[in-house]
Design a protein around this motif. Structure first.
Motif, PDB file in Angstrom:
ATOM      1  N   ILE A   1       0.834  -1.206   0.224  1.00 49.45           N
ATOM      2  CA  ILE A   1      -0.058  -0.115   0.156  1.00 49.45           C
ATOM      3  C   ILE A   1       0.906   1.251  -0.181  1.00 49.45           C
ATOM      4  O   ILE A   1       0.624   2.254  -0.826  1.00 49.45           O
TER       5      ILE A   1
ATOM      6  N   HIS B   1       2.223   1.509  -3.496  1.00 52.85           N
ATOM      7  CA  HIS B   1       1.307   1.951  -4.413  1.00 52.85           C
ATOM      8  C   HIS B   1       0.957   3.522  -4.411  1.00 52.85           C
ATOM      9  O   HIS B   1       0.703   4.277  -5.587  1.00 52.85           O
ATOM     10  N   HIS B   2       1.155   4.181  -3.200  1.00 60.28           N
ATOM     11  CA  HIS B   2       0.606   5.592  -3.111  1.00 60.28           C
ATOM     12  C   HIS B   2       1.934   6.310  -3.135  1.00 60.28           C
ATOM     13  O   HIS B   2       2.116   7.613  -2.605  1.00 60.28           O
TER      14      HIS B   2
ATOM     15  N   SER C   1      -4.079  -5.027  -5.078  1.00 55.81           N
ATOM     16  CA  SER C   1      -4.848  -3.772  -5.669  1.00 55.81           C
ATOM     17  C   SER C   1      -5.111  -3.997  -7.114  1.00 55.81           C
ATOM     18  O   SER C   1      -4.543  -4.755  -7.749  1.00 55.81           O
TER      19      SER C   1
ATOM     20  N   ASP D   1      -7.717   7.876 -13.755  1.00 56.84           N
ATOM     21  CA  ASP D   1      -6.195   8.348 -13.874  1.00 56.84           C
ATOM     22  C   ASP D   1      -5.667   7.786 -15.382  1.00 56.84           C
ATOM     23  O   ASP D   1      -5.243   8.211 -16.057  1.00 56.84           O
TER      24      ASP D   1
END
Length: 284
Positions: A93, A96-97, A183, A273
């Motif tokens: 996570i 990913h960010h 994800s 996106d």
């Protein structure tokens, strides 16, 4: 910091067809695209540590601080955060960010790796190719903790990750890993990560050390004779790291072919996106 002999070879295809034909022989490998061929393999936490003046002797504490801070505050943004002991999912996570982790992104698809190699490229780019089976077997042979039949996303892999972060597992090695819950973006991009055990060493030292087992030293250059054998598929590269360099003159052909395969931002990035990114290829 230990200096590891780099056992990789470069391949400079003369056409997109040559690149595709070469890569098709290594379908069981994993791939990473980079917009500049001159870039090495570096994790986001290595880069962040360098920018913020964190020496490698302190990088373990730096990593733990990042993880703890994220776990304590992520509930403000995540409706269903992982359990505290699901370390790989937490790291995934953060990665990913855009946060710094020791994970390095790879994909099972050579074509998706090519998309990322060309995404922001304005010069020669590259796709790094790694023998996934070789990595896994080397780790299983060298490390007492066994990944076993559970696979790279199962309990064995999770146990190794916990031991590497919080225990005594400090071998300079790397292995492919996948979070059990992926994800949407990771799924669309057929993604996985390569996880280095020893964060006090560079990612390159970890992966080169793993692949160097039983392989003679090799320079990064390839002679004309060896280049011909690579085209014929007779050059022994199974135990080595490969770097396919994509000359700028090939980029338009590659982009057109990838578009025909539906390898584009709209298919790789979910939601608005991906749609917004896809506008760059609207040519009228």
């Amino acid at each position: 910091m230990t200096v590891i002999d780099k056992t990789y070879i470069e391949f400079h295809p003369e056409s997109w067809e040559q690149a595709k034909n070469f890569a098709s022989r290594y379908s069981e490998w994993i791939f990473r695209g980079q917009s500049k061929a001159s870039y090495g393999l570096e994790t986001s936490i290595e880069r962040a540590a360098r920018i913020h003046g964190v020496c490698f002797e302190r990088i373990e504490e730096y990593e733990k601080s990042i993880l703890k801070t994220f776990q304590r505050q992520a509930h403000h943004f995540l409706s269903m955060p992982p359990h505290d002991n699901e370390v790989l999912e937490w790291l995934s996570i953060i990665q990913h960010h855009g946060g710094p982790t020791r994970l390095l992104d790879f994909t099972y698809s050579f074509y998706i790796a090519c998309y990322f190699a060309l995404q922001d490229a304005d010069d020669e780019s590259a796709v790094w190719c790694v023998n996934r089976s070789k990595l896994e077997k080397s780790v299983q042979t060298s490390v007492s903790l066994n990944v076993g039949e559970a696979g790279r996303e199962g309990f064995g892999a999770a146990k190794i990750i916990v031991e590497a972060l919080f225990g005594d597992l400090k071998e300079t090695m790397a292995m492919p890993v996948e979070p059990f819950r992926k994800s949407m973006r990771l799924s669309l991009q057929q993604g996985l990560f390569v996880f280095p055990f020893n964060i006090r060493e560079t990612f390159e030292n970890n992966i080169f050390s793993t692949l160097a087992s039983g392989v003679e030293k090799l320079n990064a250059s390839v002679t004309q004779y060896e280049h011909a054998h690579m085209l014929l598929g007779t050059f022994p590269v199974e135990g080595r790291l490969l770097k396919i360099c994509l000359n700028k003159s090939l980029h338009n052909d590659i982009r057109k072919d990838l578009s025909r395969m539906n390898v584009n931002p709209a298919s790789l990035f979910p939601g608005l996106d991906g749609f917004a990114k896809s506008l760059a290829s609207c040519v009228y």
